[in-house]
Motif scaffolding. Sequence first.
Motif, PDB file in Angstrom:
ATOM      1  N   GLU A   1       0.924  -1.551   0.327  1.00  0.00           N
ATOM      2  CA  GLU A   1      -0.016   0.512   0.082  1.00  0.00           C
ATOM      3  C   GLU A   1       0.572   1.771   0.142  1.00  0.00           C
ATOM      4  O   GLU A   1       1.753   1.618   0.634  1.00  0.00           O
ATOM      5  CB  GLU A   1      -0.656  -0.055   1.083  1.00  0.00           C
ATOM      6  CG  GLU A   1      -1.731  -0.780   1.721  1.00  0.00           C
ATOM      7  CD  GLU A   1      -2.790  -1.165   2.326  1.00  0.00           C
ATOM      8  OE1 GLU A   1      -2.911  -0.273   3.116  1.00  0.00           O
ATOM      9  OE2 GLU A   1      -3.530  -1.929   2.381  1.00  0.00           O
ATOM     10  N   PRO A   2       0.213   2.019  -1.073  1.00  0.00           N
ATOM     11  CA  PRO A   2      -0.760   2.269  -1.962  1.00  0.00           C
ATOM     12  C   PRO A   2      -0.765   1.324  -3.278  1.00  0.00           C
ATOM     13  O   PRO A   2      -1.456   1.780  -3.923  1.00  0.00           O
ATOM     14  CB  PRO A   2      -1.240   3.745  -1.742  1.00  0.00           C
ATOM     15  CG  PRO A   2       0.392   4.068  -1.488  1.00  0.00           C
ATOM     16  CD  PRO A   2       0.896   3.396  -0.920  1.00  0.00           C
ATOM     17  N   ARG A   3       0.811   0.759  -3.833  1.00  0.00           N
ATOM     18  CA  ARG A   3       0.724   0.205  -4.377  1.00  0.00           C
ATOM     19  C   ARG A   3       0.511  -0.817  -4.969  1.00  0.00           C
ATOM     20  O   ARG A   3       0.157  -1.912  -3.760  1.00  0.00           O
ATOM     21  CB  ARG A   3       1.858   0.004  -5.170  1.00  0.00           C
ATOM     22  CG  ARG A   3       3.250   1.192  -4.534  1.00  0.00           C
ATOM     23  CD  ARG A   3       3.986   1.298  -5.323  1.00  0.00           C
ATOM     24  NE  ARG A   3       5.202   0.677  -4.177  1.00  0.00           N
ATOM     25  CZ  ARG A   3       6.472   0.306  -4.088  1.00  0.00           C
ATOM     26  NH1 ARG A   3       6.944   0.704  -5.912  1.00  0.00           N
ATOM     27  NH2 ARG A   3       6.941  -0.553  -3.608  1.00  0.00           N
ATOM     28  N   VAL A   4      -0.217  -1.619  -6.143  1.00  0.00           N
ATOM     29  CA  VAL A   4      -1.117  -2.598  -6.493  1.00  0.00           C
ATOM     30  C   VAL A   4      -0.768  -3.196  -7.308  1.00  0.00           C
ATOM     31  O   VAL A   4      -1.249  -1.859  -8.248  1.00  0.00           O
ATOM     32  CB  VAL A   4      -2.125  -2.348  -5.942  1.00  0.00           C
ATOM     33  CG1 VAL A   4      -3.127  -4.232  -6.209  1.00  0.00           C
ATOM     34  CG2 VAL A   4      -2.815  -2.812  -4.651  1.00  0.00           C
ATOM     35  N   VAL A   5      -0.678  -4.394  -8.054  1.00  0.00           N
ATOM     36  CA  VAL A   5      -0.380  -4.697  -9.271  1.00  0.00           C
ATOM     37  C   VAL A   5      -0.796  -5.680  -8.939  1.00  0.00           C
ATOM     38  O   VAL A   5      -0.663  -6.782  -8.629  1.00  0.00           O
ATOM     39  CB  VAL A   5       0.685  -4.882  -9.657  1.00  0.00           C
ATOM     40  CG1 VAL A   5       1.210  -5.439 -11.331  1.00  0.00           C
ATOM     41  CG2 VAL A   5       1.782  -3.514  -9.839  1.00  0.00           C
ATOM     42  N   VAL A   6      -2.202  -6.185 -10.508  1.00  0.00           N
ATOM     43  CA  VAL A   6      -2.477  -6.789 -10.462  1.00  0.00           C
ATOM     44  C   VAL A   6      -2.303  -7.779 -11.484  1.00  0.00           C
ATOM     45  O   VAL A   6      -2.151  -7.369 -13.145  1.00  0.00           O
ATOM     46  CB  VAL A   6      -3.845  -7.245 -10.678  1.00  0.00           C
ATOM     47  CG1 VAL A   6      -5.444  -8.225 -10.853  1.00  0.00           C
ATOM     48  CG2 VAL A   6      -4.531  -6.211  -9.535  1.00  0.00           C
ATOM     49  N   VAL A   7      -2.370  -9.673 -11.879  1.00  0.00           N
ATOM     50  CA  VAL A   7      -1.035 -10.224 -12.698  1.00  0.00           C
ATOM     51  C   VAL A   7      -2.791 -11.164 -13.281  1.00  0.00           C
ATOM     52  O   VAL A   7      -3.175 -12.130 -11.921  1.00  0.00           O
ATOM     53  CB  VAL A   7      -0.752 -10.770 -12.791  1.00  0.00           C
ATOM     54  CG1 VAL A   7      -0.383 -11.934 -14.239  1.00  0.00           C
ATOM     55  CG2 VAL A   7       0.749  -9.554 -12.527  1.00  0.00           C
ATOM     56  N   ASP A   8      -4.140 -11.179 -14.402  1.00  0.00           N
ATOM     57  CA  ASP A   8      -5.590 -11.496 -13.920  1.00  0.00           C
ATOM     58  C   ASP A   8      -5.236 -12.432 -15.102  1.00  0.00           C
ATOM     59  O   ASP A   8      -4.335 -12.559 -15.760  1.00  0.00           O
ATOM     60  CB  ASP A   8      -6.730 -10.633 -14.949  1.00  0.00           C
ATOM     61  CG  ASP A   8      -7.424 -10.682 -13.495  1.00  0.00           C
ATOM     62  OD1 ASP A   8      -8.063 -10.158 -13.597  1.00  0.00           O
ATOM     63  OD2 ASP A   8      -7.779 -12.374 -13.362  1.00  0.00           O
TER      64      ASP A   8
END
Length: 444
Positions: A423-430
Amino acid sequence: MRALPVVVAVLLLVVPVAGAISPAAGSESPAVVQASGPVAVDSADPVVVDPVAVGSADPIAPSRPQTGPSQIDRANLTFRTLSAPADADPRVSSALRGANLGPALSFSVDDADAAAETAAVVDRIENAETNTERQRLILAALSQVERDEVSLSSRQSDVFSAHASGNLSDRELLNELVRISATAREYDHRLEEIDALSEETDGFSSPTRLDELQVALQVYEGPVRDLALSTARGERSATEIHVESTASSVTLAAIVDGEYVRETFRYDRWDRGGGPISNDRAIEVTTESYPETAALRQPDAFGAGAVQRITIPHEYGLLRTFVSGGTERVFVEHQRIDLDDFPDTERVAATGDGFNVTVERSYVGGPVTVTVLDEETGEPAPDVTVTKSVGGGDSRAIGNTNDDGVVRTLSPAESYRITVVDEPRVVVVDGLRPIPTPRLVDDE
């Protein structure tokens, strides 16, 4: 024939994999960066990964070190696995295993009862008034273990079917499998006692069927069952275990001490009434089924009668199979593979919000390695929370990255999403999916 040591088994507890991300780290946060779609990475590109140790207990069934240089092309290495029948629709799940004192104490009573019965058998034989009576009691005790093994097999088959049909929970399945394993070991120990008493009896030698029965009892043991036991006893921290069942099979898998550990049991490949199989033929069956692994080292055979146990300790881990004489097929498999050398993966990468994230996918129940690097420096990003969401479900924490920016989990059967949270960084691999399972040659 020496039996494996007796292990006092206890009941286990399954608790949900905790740690769903907070709303501040969820997909609605303005700091979230959604990758524009996974990018396949050349599998030859190096990624720095180190094992993530789980607990502090000794390694499970350690393999012997490789002697001499390997002649295998590591780039083309694969480790085939015994899996659920290809035409089956298995029930697949994953849960965190932890200790539970109440059930542990309850099960200890059951285990003590079995040990007491062994002591009673030994006492009756030792106190026989005549040599003839002593021989009769030895044969009767052996016949009782034979009947008990048949019951054990039927009990385990029923457990497989009940879980696959949804009538048994993951916790109940694993509890019962550990109970069965512990019971088999107690029977094995009883046979050791009977064997010793036979050797001490005038004019009497150990029956051949005693050795055959000892090998047959070892099919009910397994490295993941041992892991579940040590976790329940509080010897290890909570551990994620993959569970996959059909009416005739069960596969269990876990990550422990930098290794991928897996076991599979297939009743449809075991002919209990089949004839004997030789050491050489059982080695041939294993070599034909696992050509890449068999090329690493000469297999060792150990067994008698209708079941042979084949072991291949190699530089990347260990393979153990049990081969049925009736079908001449592998019906039980135990695998240990060093995660640093695990070959059956495909990489997906995403970059955003200051991170470079690489996800090394594998087959259903196989290890998934997540590596998080600083986007600017390329250095590992330690102590970053990583979560997994399966099939659109809630995100659940799988752990924090280690000093090398690495954390590991097990691959689900459905599409899944990996989220890196700092937080506050978020990375999503979907949109991640498992790769095809490298099945046995005769089971493709």
